[in-house]
Enzyme design. Structure first.
Site, short mmCIF file in Angstrom:
data_model
loop_
_atom_site.label_atom_id
_atom_site.label_comp_id
_atom_site.label_asym_id
_atom_site.label_seq_id
_atom_site.Cartn_x
_atom_site.Cartn_y
_atom_site.Cartn_z
N ASP A 4 1.01 -1.17 -0.04
CA ASP A 4 -0.05 0.07 0.10
C ASP A 4 0.84 1.28 0.16
O ASP A 4 1.51 1.64 1.01
CB ASP A 4 -0.78 -0.04 1.26
CG ASP A 4 -2.05 1.05 1.17
OD1 ASP A 4 -1.64 2.16 0.55
OD2 ASP A 4 -2.95 0.90 1.63
N HIS A 5 1.10 1.89 -1.00
CA HIS A 5 2.17 2.83 -1.38
C HIS A 5 1.90 4.07 -0.24
O HIS A 5 2.94 4.73 -0.19
CB HIS A 5 2.36 3.31 -2.83
CG HIS A 5 1.18 4.13 -3.16
ND1 HIS A 5 0.04 3.73 -3.89
CD2 HIS A 5 0.97 5.53 -3.01
CE1 HIS A 5 -0.58 4.61 -4.14
NE2 HIS A 5 0.05 5.85 -3.69
N HIS A 14 -5.92 2.67 1.76
CA HIS A 14 -5.16 3.81 2.09
C HIS A 14 -5.90 4.35 3.43
O HIS A 14 -5.13 4.64 4.49
CB HIS A 14 -4.98 4.71 1.08
CG HIS A 14 -4.79 4.26 -0.31
ND1 HIS A 14 -3.51 3.27 -0.23
CD2 HIS A 14 -5.11 4.73 -1.42
CE1 HIS A 14 -3.39 3.19 -1.70
NE2 HIS A 14 -4.16 4.06 -2.38
#
Lengths: 354, 511
Positions: free
Chosen positions: B199-200, B262
């Site tokens: 999950d960047h 996110h």
């Protein structure tokens, strides 16, 4: 010395008016500027061109590391006592559409007996709560300024400037014991070889090189003129990490390895060096490793060659050697340098006062 | 800590992080945008920073007809375009020399057998020691077959003394059953400790700084609870519309696209208890506990706590933009939400009674992701006796852009009249630290190569998140929740979202 500096350090101000004048400077500045500071950076120098040399340097550093700088040029031997002060700000636009980031510089010229008032000058103009880094340029005084050292979080020196390194390291060691528990000494000469140390370590991540690490028979370090101490610090780091002990008893100094083998070393000066340390070569008898500064680029070339055609080569960033880059590297690292004193201890008998 | 680091005395004390082992990164679906825009530039930047191990190779596994030479050229152009730092030709040519193109379809078993042979040859030639990092950058529909073939070909099994790891790109499923299926497929090939779900958002400096802010400073954590916090608002807004992603977005919507991963990750970092250490499992254990304490939203509760909406035509930056239903590739009757606002409750000792408001939307006026901690007001005495006009303290953590932290407090206006005004203390990363921030993918790739899973989602985190999200989706699908609301593009969302907060006496923070 009462003449004005060659490069203007900004607006001349009365010492007692500095805070007020700085406040006015910000009141008058446009809304596109913002003052920032991460650290109080005090630079002390007794060189006659210290203001001219350091003001552009501070401007370069400000683009990456916001500060309040107190630049002090002192001439303790001047006949007349005098204190002169200037204020300026170094503003840089880091991103289009954003505000300019400004770092303040307060410059002092202290002449004669006034040069002895350094602690008072420094303490009166610090940005509160931010760490105090003192960069002492040139040789340290034999009589430490106790009042000042106790408040210094980081004492920065550059041993490359020292003509009497054995004495200077002894004074530096004494000073660092006077500071508070967080204070530390940072030698920019040590910072200069960070990328090189990293590159050397990387070579010995290779299994074939690592299995020979305890069998290094010969180290050759090539350096630029005037950088023999930089080379010695690198050698000291290698020796201290590998448990080598210096043996100066047999005429030529050598290192005794933990396995009782001998590691020879050579420190060679090369007139046409491209950087302060050009290369480090290791011989293991049947194999060789080298870390060499590339002539054309900003990289170190790492090479390892072993019997049977086993080879390795890699490029790693070398970092730049401009003083502003070295200082920025030190400021951004925030390290206590735990490996520094063991490295100096390892080569101490080789340090000679000029 | 990696083998290289611990065995080399010259490494000791040099840098305060593990050094990754030599390895081969195998990217599946390497001809896609992710490789060109993110992965290769990130790896190149790691090389330029000197952060890569002594030996690293990249094998690009994809279907299209290409050669290693032609693909290197393509990637070189991409690196020059997308790298955060200028590309040095010499460094690039050395880096690119170890990029190889492996042509195969994902369902072709021979492709994996030949991949195995190629990897062995690379190990022999470059000293990558049998370490493999497999990166699933393909379409999620291909994950199953790739995982199955990695398993049956034996490539997922680490060789003695080596490791074999997997990076999975989101989405981790589209609901709990599909996430379970994917996780089962992953688990059949790779143990959980070798699985890295990206999950960047977690790779962003500001997301990492949430823990530092909370647990490395005395003042905040003492106030970080129901006694002092009135509500928490997490916002992710963007002015962009659906752009070219209509095919994906029509099935996903804002809830699955942003909230499930996110925003819930940010919620967990904001609400979790201090972990016992900074190890991957200690941190993720605490995040899972937040997820477990999240009050489920199902049936009628969805109607009461969730607003979903879709943008109509409007103006962004003065420019007219079409309604979502008029975007290319979108159904004219689409019921996909482009905006969602939620009121969440975390039923634990620290947060009982504190609403966590979350909103995410497209075609909102500004781009930004932030967490706002709204503190309770002062008692109605002294300055607060006459009116309740005083703005309460707000601590804002800006995740992107303009990363930083601000704090709003009251101050007396100069003058004879006693008048209070809110003032703001503001910390900007860019102002204080001039150094360019590494891209999230740089940090995450480095961590995966070093075996540090702290910034990656664990299986139970993902499944807990889907359990929560599925409850909402089911209520929407069953008609238990009210209709889709609408908001004009360029506005801050539908009126119903404002009303959601008004029920708690709160208002959305103006960004």
């Amino acid at each position: 010395m009462n003449s004005a500096p060659a490069i203007s350090p900004g607006l001349p101000v009365e010492v007692g008016e500095i805070d007020r004048q700085l406040g006015r400077l910000w009141e008058q500045s446009d809304a596109g500027k913002v003052r920032a500071s991460l650290v109080n950076l005090v630079i002390y120098s007794e060189a006659p061109d210290a203001i001219a040399a350091n003001t552009p340097l501070l401007s370069e550093i400000a683009s990456d590391h916001a500060f309040r700088a107190l630049l002090v040029q002192a001439d303790p031997k001047a006949n007349q006592s005098g204190v002169h002060a200037w204020i300026t700000a170094h503003c840089h636009l880091r991103e289009a559409g954003k505000k300019e980031i400004c770092s303040e510089q307060i410059t002092f010229q202290l002449d004669g007996p006034a040069a002895g008032r350094l602690p008072s000058i420094v303490f009166s103009h610090l940005d509160s709560d931010l760490p105090l880094y003192l960069w002492w340029q040139g040789e340290l005084h034999a009589e430490p300024e106790l009042q000042l050292w106790r408040w210094v979080d980081r004492l920065i020196v550059d041993s490359a400037d020292w003509s009497r390194p054995a004495t200077q390291f002894r004074i530096l060691r004494e000073i660092t014991t006077l500071g508070h528990r967080r204070s530390g000494a940072c030698d920019l000469n040590w910072t200069r070889i960070f990328n090189l140390r990293y590159a050397v370590a990387q070579v010995f991540d290779l299994p074939a090189a690592r299995e020979r690490l305890g069998k290094i028979g010969h180290v050759v370090i090539s350096h630029a003129p005037g950088r023999s101490l930089t080379a010695l610090e690198l050698l000291g780091w290698i020796a201290s990490r590998l448990g080598w002990k210096l043996d100066t008893g047999g005429g030529q100094a050598v290192f005794r390895r933990p396995d009782h083998g001998i590691a020879h070393f050579e420190i060679q000066e090369h007139e046409h060096s491209v950087s302060c340390i050009d290369s480090v070569k290791f011989s293991f008898g049947d194999a060789a490793a080298e870390v060499r500064r590339e002539r054309t680029g900003d990289f170190y070339l790492l090479e390892f060659n072993a019997p049977g055609g086993e080879t390795f080569s890699q490029l790693l960033p070398a970092g730049r050697e401009k003083m502003s880059d070295v200082l920025l590297s030190e400021l951004s690292r925030g390290s206590r340098h735990p490996l520094f004193w063991p490295a100096i201890d390892a080569i101490e008998p080789l340090l000679a006062d000029a | 800590m990696s083998d290289s680091y611990s065995g080399n005395p010259l490494r000791t004390g040099l840098i305060n992080r593990p050094v990754p082992d030599p390895c081969v990164v195998v990217i599946f679906g390497a001809t896609g945008d992710l490789t060109r825009r993110k992965l290769i530039p990130a790896l190149y930047n790691l090389a330029a920073d000197g952060n890569l191990p002594p030996s690293l190779a990249v094998v690009c596994f994809a279907r299209r007809e290409k050669t290693s030479e032609s693909f290197r050229e393509e990637l070189g152009e991409a690196a020059r375009r997308y790298s955060r730092r200028p590309v040095n030709d010499e460094l690039w040519s050395r880096f690119a020399a170890n990029i190889f193109y492996h042509r195969s379809s994902f369902d072709q078993t021979e492709g994996y057998a030949s991949l195995g042979r190629e990897l062995d040859a690379i190990d022999e030639r470059l000293g990558t020691r049998g370490n493999r990092l497999f990166y699933l950058a393909s379409s999620p529909t291909e994950f199953d077959i790739i995982l199955e073939n990695l398993h049956t070909s034996g490539l997922s099994h680490a060789k003695p003394g080596a490791w074999s790891r997997l990076i999975v790109e989101k989405p981790f499923g589209t609901d709990l059953p599909s996430a379970n299926r994917l996780n089962d497929a992953v688990a059949s090939a790779f143990p959980e400790r070798d699985t890295f779900r990206i999950d960047h958002y977690l790779g962003k400096e500001t997301a990492q700084n949430i823990m530092v802010l909370r647990f490395a400073n005395t003042v905040f954590e003492a106030l970080w609870n129901r006694r002092y916090v009135d509500n928490v608002q997490i916002t992710a807004s963007e002015p962009l519309g659906v752009e070219s992603r209509a095919g994906y977005y029509e099935n996903s919507g804002a809830l699955r696209d942003m909230v499930q991963n996110h925003l819930l990750q940010l919620l967990c970092l904001t609400a979790m208890e201090p972990p016992i250490d900074l190890g991957a499992d200690a941190v993720r254990n605490e995040k899972v506990k937040v997820m477990q304490a999240l009050r489920p939203l199902t049936g009628k509760a969805v109607a009461e706590n969730v607003v979903r909406a879709q943008y109509t035509d409007g103006f962004i930056d003065g420019k007219e933009v079409p309604a979502y239903r008029n975007e290319p590739g979108v159904s004219p009757e689409s019921m996909t939400e482009t905006y969602v606002a939620l009121r969440l409750h975390i039923d634990n000792w620290r947060w009982a009674g504190v609403p966590f408001f979350m909103r995410v939307g497209k075609r909102l006026p500004k781009s930004g992701t932030e967490i706002a901690i709204q503190f309770r007001g002062t008692p109605p005495v002294l300055f607060n006796r006459e009116s309740k006009l005083q703005d309460p303290n707000v601590l804002v953590i800006r995740i992107q852009p303009d990363e930083g932290i601000s704090f709003r407090m009251a101050a007396k206006m100069p003058g004879a009249v006693l008048q209070l005004e809110p003032v703001k203390m503001d910390f900007h990363y860019g102002t204080s630290f001039g150094k360019a921030t590494p891209e999230a993918y740089e940090r995450l790739l480095l961590d995966a190569m070093s075996g540090d899973a702290t910034l990656f989602a664990r299986r139970d985190e993902v499944e807990q998140a889907w359990t929560f999200i599925d409850g909402i989706r089911e209520a929407w699908d069953d008609g238990a929740a009210p209709r889709l609301d609408f908001y004009p593009a360029g506005s801050w969302g539908p009126r119903e979202a404002d009303e959601l907060l008004a029920q708690d006496g709160a208002v959305w923070r103006r960004m």
